[in-house]
Motif scaffolding. Structure first.
Motif, PDB file in Angstrom:
ATOM      1  N   SER A 212      10.695  23.551 -13.235  1.00 16.62           N
ATOM      2  CA  SER A 212      11.511  24.481 -13.712  1.00 16.62           C
ATOM      3  C   SER A 212      11.694  24.233 -15.204  1.00 16.62           C
ATOM      4  O   SER A 212      12.483  25.124 -15.882  1.00 16.62           O
ATOM      5  CB  SER A 212      12.953  24.563 -12.863  1.00 16.62           C
ATOM      6  OG  SER A 212      13.395  23.195 -13.014  1.00 16.62           O
TER       7      SER A 212
ATOM      8  N   TYR B  60       9.380  38.771 -10.623  1.00 23.45           N
ATOM      9  CA  TYR B  60       9.820  38.631  -9.122  1.00 23.45           C
ATOM     10  C   TYR B  60       8.711  38.619  -8.111  1.00 23.45           C
ATOM     11  O   TYR B  60       8.776  38.143  -7.173  1.00 23.45           O
ATOM     12  CB  TYR B  60      10.682  39.601  -8.780  1.00 23.45           C
ATOM     13  CG  TYR B  60      10.057  41.017  -8.784  1.00 23.45           C
ATOM     14  CD1 TYR B  60       9.335  41.678  -7.674  1.00 23.45           C
ATOM     15  CD2 TYR B  60       9.872  41.934  -9.919  1.00 23.45           C
ATOM     16  CE1 TYR B  60       8.765  42.803  -7.639  1.00 23.45           C
ATOM     17  CE2 TYR B  60       9.439  43.163 -10.019  1.00 23.45           C
ATOM     18  CZ  TYR B  60       8.722  43.567  -8.756  1.00 23.45           C
ATOM     19  OH  TYR B  60       8.242  44.732  -8.858  1.00 23.45           O
TER      20      TYR B  60
ATOM     21  N   HIS C  50      13.562  19.235  -0.227  1.00 23.90           N
ATOM     22  CA  HIS C  50      13.477  20.611  -0.499  1.00 23.90           C
ATOM     23  C   HIS C  50      12.848  21.494   0.710  1.00 23.90           C
ATOM     24  O   HIS C  50      12.585  20.874   1.515  1.00 23.90           O
ATOM     25  CB  HIS C  50      12.240  20.851  -1.682  1.00 23.90           C
ATOM     26  CG  HIS C  50      12.603  20.114  -2.928  1.00 23.90           C
ATOM     27  ND1 HIS C  50      13.687  20.813  -3.800  1.00 23.90           N
ATOM     28  CD2 HIS C  50      12.238  19.157  -3.727  1.00 23.90           C
ATOM     29  CE1 HIS C  50      13.578  20.059  -4.880  1.00 23.90           C
ATOM     30  NE2 HIS C  50      12.819  19.123  -4.555  1.00 23.90           N
TER      31      HIS C  50
ATOM     32  N   SER D 272       4.227  30.568  -2.087  1.00 24.30           N
ATOM     33  CA  SER D 272       5.219  31.776  -2.045  1.00 24.30           C
ATOM     34  C   SER D 272       5.278  32.579  -3.405  1.00 24.30           C
ATOM     35  O   SER D 272       4.465  32.338  -4.297  1.00 24.30           O
ATOM     36  CB  SER D 272       6.471  31.015  -1.780  1.00 24.30           C
ATOM     37  OG  SER D 272       6.824  29.977  -2.751  1.00 24.30           O
TER      38      SER D 272
ATOM     39  N   GLY E  31       8.243  34.948  -6.077  1.00 28.22           N
ATOM     40  CA  GLY E  31       9.605  35.271  -6.280  1.00 28.22           C
ATOM     41  C   GLY E  31      10.078  34.915  -7.600  1.00 28.22           C
ATOM     42  O   GLY E  31       9.453  34.377  -8.557  1.00 28.22           O
ATOM     43  N   GLN E  32      11.148  35.391  -7.994  1.00 28.46           N
ATOM     44  CA  GLN E  32      11.739  35.013  -9.325  1.00 28.46           C
ATOM     45  C   GLN E  32      12.807  33.672  -8.924  1.00 28.46           C
ATOM     46  O   GLN E  32      14.073  33.900  -8.384  1.00 28.46           O
ATOM     47  CB  GLN E  32      12.645  36.327  -9.776  1.00 28.46           C
ATOM     48  CG  GLN E  32      13.446  35.931 -10.814  1.00 28.46           C
ATOM     49  CD  GLN E  32      12.782  35.966 -12.250  1.00 28.46           C
ATOM     50  OE1 GLN E  32      12.011  36.894 -12.493  1.00 28.46           O
ATOM     51  NE2 GLN E  32      12.704  34.947 -12.971  1.00 28.46           N
ATOM     52  N   GLN E  33      12.421  32.661  -9.111  1.00 36.30           N
ATOM     53  CA  GLN E  33      13.114  31.523  -8.659  1.00 36.30           C
ATOM     54  C   GLN E  33      13.870  30.760 -10.081  1.00 36.30           C
ATOM     55  O   GLN E  33      14.981  30.168  -9.986  1.00 36.30           O
ATOM     56  CB  GLN E  33      12.169  30.440  -8.173  1.00 36.30           C
ATOM     57  CG  GLN E  33      11.779  30.805  -6.788  1.00 36.30           C
ATOM     58  CD  GLN E  33      11.106  29.707  -5.932  1.00 36.30           C
ATOM     59  OE1 GLN E  33      11.332  28.666  -6.000  1.00 36.30           O
ATOM     60  NE2 GLN E  33      10.084  30.121  -5.165  1.00 36.30           N
ATOM     61  N   TRP E  34      12.931  30.704 -11.218  1.00 35.09           N
ATOM     62  CA  TRP E  34      13.434  29.876 -12.393  1.00 35.09           C
ATOM     63  C   TRP E  34      13.614  30.887 -13.489  1.00 35.09           C
ATOM     64  O   TRP E  34      12.817  31.859 -13.916  1.00 35.09           O
ATOM     65  CB  TRP E  34      12.546  28.830 -12.649  1.00 35.09           C
ATOM     66  CG  TRP E  34      12.201  27.849 -11.482  1.00 35.09           C
ATOM     67  CD1 TRP E  34      13.397  27.522 -10.564  1.00 35.09           C
ATOM     68  CD2 TRP E  34      11.157  27.073 -11.133  1.00 35.09           C
ATOM     69  NE1 TRP E  34      13.076  26.683  -9.553  1.00 35.09           N
ATOM     70  CE2 TRP E  34      11.499  26.230  -9.910  1.00 35.09           C
ATOM     71  CE3 TRP E  34      10.021  26.980 -11.675  1.00 35.09           C
ATOM     72  CZ2 TRP E  34      10.331  25.328  -9.297  1.00 35.09           C
ATOM     73  CZ3 TRP E  34       8.991  26.065 -11.170  1.00 35.09           C
ATOM     74  CH2 TRP E  34       9.232  25.271 -10.023  1.00 35.09           C
TER      75      TRP E  34
END
Length: 407
Positions: free
Chosen positions: A16, A101, A141, A62, A64-67
């Motif tokens: 991140s 995303y 995690h 995976s 997605g919008q994580q950070w």
């Protein structure tokens, strides 16, 4: 300068903060400094890229919008399609309409287990049968806890079944220890001829029963004063004539039909019925004509215990909106063999189904309603006990009385 070969393409995995990550750690996948869109991405794609990075395999991918750092990068490629597990088998597109995303995240190599230690098994197995569980928590995690489950279940030691308790013993013919009767008699063909130990089916041999009446109300009955373990019953028919008279007769244990007699299905003039449980009464009922039997052999384990129910005292009752629980005790521990729960003729499935009997805190049986049956026998008990419990799924008690056989 322009590069048109795979050799100048570079993948990295960052955290991140944008710093590189190593084996077993989730990272944002970058291709030449920009993110990778998940369009057409697959496990093959992930494996090929991990091998390109020097790892032997892929653990998880995976998207997605994580950070927040993702917005700092452009989206460099999409539609990564791989025909094999090497990057040389892959194609991709540099133009796309993806959003962050859809950015791919990847974990290469082996992931360190993030599960805590298992808890102790719960106490469900204090009673036989059923199952018990234990649990654990994910302390790392999410991707470190994908192997296995949070809860584990195993079967408790099973309740000893009747066949397990008695199946290895030599079963004897215990018919002579019961009392035989029938609707009526003719030609001196009395009911006890069927338990005299003689299988001769010739009426002239004076060992065959014969009723005076015929039709659906005709019966022959063998009653035991205490519940007996019955492994199987062998019924021998008449042989000198009239074999078909027995056709259509019903074979019952404690008023529950277990089978039907047909002369055409008899082998060597006999037919066998498997029981494998406790019972007090055997009945053969309702042939089309007169009922004649050469012999009824009851193979099982003889019991001579007496009913000691009157020695028990009720020690408490618990009521909820859905059940009533009665607790009973003896003054001292008693050797128990079997338990009989009796219901009135008016009892319905709603009154009976699901009633449970516990002895010494262990469930010994549960009632399953059977039409025409008013007594339910639970046998094969072991050891000495001083308390038992009857749990009924009703607001008020429905059984009429009970019997407990022991000493």
């Amino acid at each position: 300068r322009d590069c048109n070969t795979h050799s100048c393409e570079e993948f990295t995995l960052v955290d991140s903060n944008g710093d590189p990550v190593g084996e077993g750690v989730e990272g944002l996948l970058l291709f030449n400094g920009g993110t990778v869109c998940d369009d057409s991405f697959s496990y093959n794609s992930a494996t090929a890229i991990c091998r390109q990075l020097g790892y032997s395999d892929v653990s998880i991918w995976s998207s997605g919008q994580q950070w927040s750092i993702q917005s700092n990068y452009s989206i460099n490629i999409a539609d990564v399609r791989c025909n094999g597990d090497l990057w040389s088998s892959c194609t991709y597109a540099t133009s796309n309409n993806c959003g962050h995303y859809e950015d791919v995240f990847l974990i290469c190599g082996q992931v360190e287990d993030g599960w805590s230690e298992w808890s102790e098994w719960d106490s469900s197995c204090e009673q036989c049968g059923g199952n018990q569980t234990r649990s654990r928590e994910c302390e790392g995690h999410w991707y470190q806890c994908t192997d296995g489950s949070k809860v584990e279940t195993k079967d408790c030691p099973p309740c000893r079944t009747l066949t397990e308790k008695f199946g290895t013993e030599d079963h004897e013919n215990i018919a002579a220890f019961g009392t035989a009767s029938q609707k009526d008699s003719a030609y001196k063909g009395f009911a006890d001829r069927a338990i005299d130990g003689n299988t001769n089916g010739d009426f002239a041999g004076k060992s065959v029963t014969h009723t005076k009446s015929s039709g659906s109300d005709v019966f022959w009955k063998l009653h035991f004063s205490t519940p007996q373990y019955i492994e199987h019953v062998v019924v021998w028919g008449r042989t000198d004539c009239c074999r078909a008279r027995i056709d259509g007769a019903k074979f019952l244990i404690d008023h529950v039909e277990m089978g039907e007699l047909q002369s055409g299905e008899m082998t060597d003039d006999k037919i066998e019925f498997d029981v494998g449980g406790f019972g007090k009464e055997i009945m053969i009922k309702g042939p089309r004509k007169y009922l004649s039997l050469a012999e009824v052999q009851v193979f099982g384990v003889r019991s001579e215990f007496r009913d000691i129910a009157e020695d028990a005292e009720q020690s408490g009752t618990e009521r909820t909106g859905e059940s009533v629980v009665q607790h009973w005790t003896f003054e001292e521990e008693r050797l128990l063999n079997s338990f009989v729960l009796n219901y009135p003729d008016t009892a319905t499935a709603r009154d009976v189904d699901g009633t449970k009997v516990f002895v010494g805190g262990v469930k010994i049986g549960q009632v399953e309603f059977q039409d025409g049956k008013n007594s339910y026998v639970f046998g094969g008990l072991e050891g000495r006990h001083s308390r038992f419990t009857i749990e009924e799924p009703a607001s008020e008690s429905q059984f009429s009385d009970f019997e407990i056989y022991g000493e």
